[in-house]
Design a protein around this motif. Structure first.
Motif, mmCIF file in Angstrom:
data_model
loop_
_atom_site.group_PDB
_atom_site.id
_atom_site.type_symbol
_atom_site.label_atom_id
_atom_site.label_comp_id
_atom_site.label_asym_id
_atom_site.label_seq_id
_atom_site.Cartn_x
_atom_site.Cartn_y
_atom_site.Cartn_z
ATOM 1 N N LEU A 6 0.852 -1.185 0.000
ATOM 2 C CA LEU A 6 0.000 0.000 0.000
ATOM 3 C C LEU A 6 0.886 1.232 0.000
ATOM 4 N N ILE A 7 0.613 2.164 -0.902
ATOM 5 C CA ILE A 7 1.217 3.497 -0.814
ATOM 6 C C ILE A 7 0.280 4.363 0.013
ATOM 7 N N LEU A 8 0.763 4.823 1.146
ATOM 8 C CA LEU A 8 -0.050 5.637 2.045
ATOM 9 C C LEU A 8 0.342 7.102 1.895
ATOM 10 N N LYS A 9 -0.574 7.886 1.359
ATOM 11 C CA LYS A 9 -0.325 9.313 1.148
ATOM 12 C C LYS A 9 -0.579 10.045 2.468
ATOM 13 N N VAL A 10 0.409 10.003 3.336
ATOM 14 C CA VAL A 10 0.215 10.557 4.681
ATOM 15 C C VAL A 10 0.201 12.082 4.671
ATOM 16 N N ALA A 11 0.713 12.689 3.599
ATOM 17 C CA ALA A 11 0.678 14.155 3.447
ATOM 18 C C ALA A 11 0.314 14.474 2.006
ATOM 19 N N SER A 12 -0.602 15.389 1.826
ATOM 20 C CA SER A 12 -1.037 15.732 0.462
ATOM 21 C C SER A 12 -0.380 17.006 -0.055
ATOM 22 N N ARG A 13 0.512 17.578 0.741
ATOM 23 C CA ARG A 13 1.234 18.769 0.322
ATOM 24 C C ARG A 13 2.734 18.476 0.327
ATOM 25 N N CYS A 14 3.497 19.340 -0.355
ATOM 26 C CA CYS A 14 4.933 19.110 -0.462
ATOM 27 C C CYS A 14 5.689 20.410 -0.257
ATOM 28 N N ASN A 15 6.892 20.323 0.283
ATOM 29 C CA ASN A 15 7.741 21.494 0.477
ATOM 30 C C ASN A 15 8.614 21.775 -0.748
ATOM 31 N N LEU A 16 8.505 20.928 -1.794
ATOM 32 C CA LEU A 16 9.142 21.212 -3.077
ATOM 33 C C LEU A 16 8.065 21.393 -4.140
ATOM 34 N N ASN A 17 8.457 21.948 -5.274
ATOM 35 C CA ASN A 17 7.526 22.177 -6.372
ATOM 36 C C ASN A 17 8.177 21.696 -7.668
ATOM 37 N N CYS A 18 8.376 20.380 -7.765
ATOM 38 C CA CYS A 18 9.069 19.790 -8.908
ATOM 39 C C CYS A 18 8.201 19.916 -10.155
ATOM 40 N N SER A 19 8.760 20.468 -11.209
ATOM 41 C CA SER A 19 7.956 20.800 -12.383
ATOM 42 C C SER A 19 7.390 19.583 -13.090
ATOM 43 N N TYR A 20 8.031 18.416 -12.959
ATOM 44 C CA TYR A 20 7.534 17.214 -13.634
ATOM 45 C C TYR A 20 6.629 16.357 -12.751
ATOM 46 N N CYS A 21 6.270 16.825 -11.587
ATOM 47 C CA CYS A 21 5.536 16.011 -10.615
ATOM 48 C C CYS A 21 4.105 15.739 -11.063
ATOM 49 N N ILE A 65 4.153 1.689 2.282
ATOM 50 C CA ILE A 65 5.068 2.692 1.747
ATOM 51 C C ILE A 65 4.514 4.070 2.072
ATOM 52 N N PHE A 66 5.159 4.774 2.980
ATOM 53 C CA PHE A 66 4.717 6.111 3.363
ATOM 54 C C PHE A 66 5.166 7.100 2.292
ATOM 55 N N HIS A 67 4.216 7.916 1.840
ATOM 56 C CA HIS A 67 4.456 8.711 0.638
ATOM 57 C C HIS A 67 3.724 10.027 0.770
ATOM 58 N N GLY A 68 3.768 10.842 -0.255
ATOM 59 C CA GLY A 68 3.074 12.108 -0.240
ATOM 60 C C GLY A 68 2.758 12.589 -1.651
ATOM 61 N N GLY A 69 2.798 13.925 -1.846
ATOM 62 C CA GLY A 69 3.377 14.965 -1.023
ATOM 63 C C GLY A 69 4.728 14.545 -0.430
ATOM 64 N N GLU A 70 5.050 15.203 0.640
ATOM 65 C CA GLU A 70 6.284 14.893 1.360
ATOM 66 C C GLU A 70 5.930 14.286 2.717
ATOM 67 N N PRO A 71 6.241 12.998 2.922
ATOM 68 C CA PRO A 71 5.821 12.303 4.148
ATOM 69 C C PRO A 71 6.518 12.774 5.415
ATOM 70 N N THR A 255 3.035 -3.114 -8.705
ATOM 71 C CA THR A 255 1.587 -3.195 -8.532
ATOM 72 C C THR A 255 1.261 -2.877 -7.074
ATOM 73 N N VAL A 256 0.926 -1.641 -6.846
ATOM 74 C CA VAL A 256 0.634 -1.172 -5.496
ATOM 75 C C VAL A 256 -0.693 -0.422 -5.511
ATOM 76 N N LEU A 257 -1.331 -0.404 -4.375
ATOM 77 C CA LEU A 257 -2.592 0.314 -4.217
ATOM 78 C C LEU A 257 -2.330 1.575 -3.418
ATOM 79 N N VAL A 258 -2.991 2.656 -3.791
ATOM 80 C CA VAL A 258 -2.777 3.954 -3.145
ATOM 81 C C VAL A 258 -3.935 4.279 -2.217
ATOM 82 N N ILE A 259 -3.603 4.753 -1.019
ATOM 83 C CA ILE A 259 -4.604 5.275 -0.087
ATOM 84 C C ILE A 259 -4.306 6.748 0.135
ATOM 85 N N GLU A 260 -5.250 7.609 -0.233
ATOM 86 C CA GLU A 260 -5.060 9.044 -0.084
ATOM 87 C C GLU A 260 -5.238 9.473 1.377
#
Length: 407
Positions: A6-21, A65-71, A255-260
């Motif tokens: 599981l990819i866990l989107k623990v944060a929906s915001r990021c402290n970077l602003n990558c142009s290809y994101c 898998i803790f993810h974001g944004g920036e986790p 093959t992973v599932l995402v949880i927002e």
């Protein structure tokens, strides 16, 4: 329909602003309607649905898998609470092994975070695009300042504090492969997961008459394969495994599932590059089981059919079993959904042929014994192009692929 993480989107915001994101800058703005952080209340629902899924499919290993944004924007106690509760579930399941990973941009990594990773046995991976030139071209903060120095120091700190450093690098063909390769050697990394940029047929920025991505990767491969002290590069290992038949189920995409952050269940988040709200399934861990994702058209295609339900051109390709159609996001076109070859089709063919021919040079007796010929890139490309023009195959699932078209 099975997955192991599981990819866990623990944060929906990021402290970077990558142009290809794909999360923020490729057309999907649904993050604006998400909570900034995953709540503690969401933990029990996630773990209960994970437990049910593991029991249903008799899984022996499972990753969070803790993810974001920036986790690393979320407080450290969230991870302590999550893993404490997860370990209780693991005891109930007995023979299941849980793994905890975190994907971070590295900007906030310090000794306290390293201590937490050691305490909770969280395995970090840091996003860094190699050199200062390549990295700061795209990976900037919200004021436009580069982040390379902070990330470089973070990778070295992880190496010293934890003993290893795994990284993810989005390929930037404007920097020399040798320079990129050596920059990661300087960081003393253990692995670099080089990623082909997430462009679709609608926003592909490179010259379609050339194979610039393949040329870049081939140059990198030649450096890597000759280096006795090489670090791990999964994209090359995956292609070689499929060419050699080492791992029968080797895939070109996790093959992973995402949880927002609000508990919504989605297919892989790179598909956000296909358009606003594209990955939304209308499902949530609060009301649905994880396996219910197969009931959504996108979930079914991604988890069950992404390597089998290919366009006619892919079905005729002689190296289909190695390429597997490329990543799903790279096949998308607004006009006809996923009924297309990868936008990197020529690049994949050229890269695979080069790796195959290199293996023949390295192990001539093996390949001679098996009567395996050298691949000729131009012949494969011509055959595939001719096949496309003739449209020799009528596929029965065209509507399923073109269902995702937006015109």
């Amino acid at each position: 329909m099975q997955f192991d993480a599981l990819i866990l989107k623990v944060a929906s915001r990021c402290n970077l602003n990558c142009s290809y994101c794909f999360m923020y800058n490729l057309g999907d703005t649904t993050y604006k309607g998400q909570p900034k952080f995953m709540s503690y209340d969401m933990i029990d629902s996630i773990l209960e649905k994970t437990k049910k899924y593991i029991q249903k499919y008799n899984k022996k290993e499972f990753s969070f898998i803790f993810h974001g944004g920036e986790p690393l924007l979320i407080e450290k106690d969230f991870y302590r609470t999550f893993i404490t509760k997860a370990n209780i579930i693991k005891k109930e399941l007995q023979e299941v092994v849980f793994r905890y990973d975190i994907q971070t941009n590295g900007v906030l990594i310090d000794e306290d975070w390293c201590a937490l990773f050691r305490e909770l046995q969280i395995y970090p991976s840091t996003s860094v695009d190699g050199t200062r030139k390549a990295h700061d071209m795209f990976r900037v903060d919200h004021k436009g300042n580069g982040s390379y120095d902070k990330v470089f120091n973070a990778v070295r700190l992880l190496k010293n504090q934890i003993g290893y450093a795994d990284t993810v690098c989005v390929i930037n063909i404007e920097e020399e492969p040798k320079v990129i390769y050596e920059s990661f050697k300087e960081m003393q990394v253990n692995s670099v997961n080089f990623l082909i940029p997430d462009f679709t047929h609608d926003n592909y920025p490179f010259d379609r008459g050339k194979s610039e991505m393949a040329d870049w990767l081939i140059a990198l491969f030649d450096i890597w394969i000759k280096d006795p002290n090489r670090y791990k590069i999964p994209i090359f290992i995956g292609v070689m495994n499929r060419l050699l038949g080492v791992t029968e189920n080797s895939s070109n995409e996790s093959t992973v599932l995402v949880i927002e952050t609000n508990g919504e269940i989605e297919a892989i988040d790179s598909l956000k590059a296909c358009g606003h709200g594209f990955t939304k399934s209308g499902m949530s861990v609060l009301s649905d089981d994880l396996s219910d994702i197969k009931n959504s058209p996108l979930g079914k295609l991604y988890f069950e059919d992404s390597t089998t339900k290919l366009c006619a051109k892919c079905l005729e390709c002689p190296i289909r079993d190695v390429c597997q159609g490329g990543r799903l996001v790279h096949r998308f076109k607004k006009e006809n959904g996923f009924n297309n070859p990868s936008v990197y089709c020529k690049d994949l063919i050229k890269l695979i042929a080069h790796i195959q021919n290199t293996l023949i040079d390295l192990f001539p007796e093996l390949y001679s014994k098996e009567n395996i010929d050298r691949m000729k890139t131009d012949e494969i490309l011509k055959y595939v192009d001719d096949t496309c023009k003739k449209d020799r195959i009528n596929i029965s699932y065209t509507d399923e692929l073109e269902f995702f078209g937006q015109n």
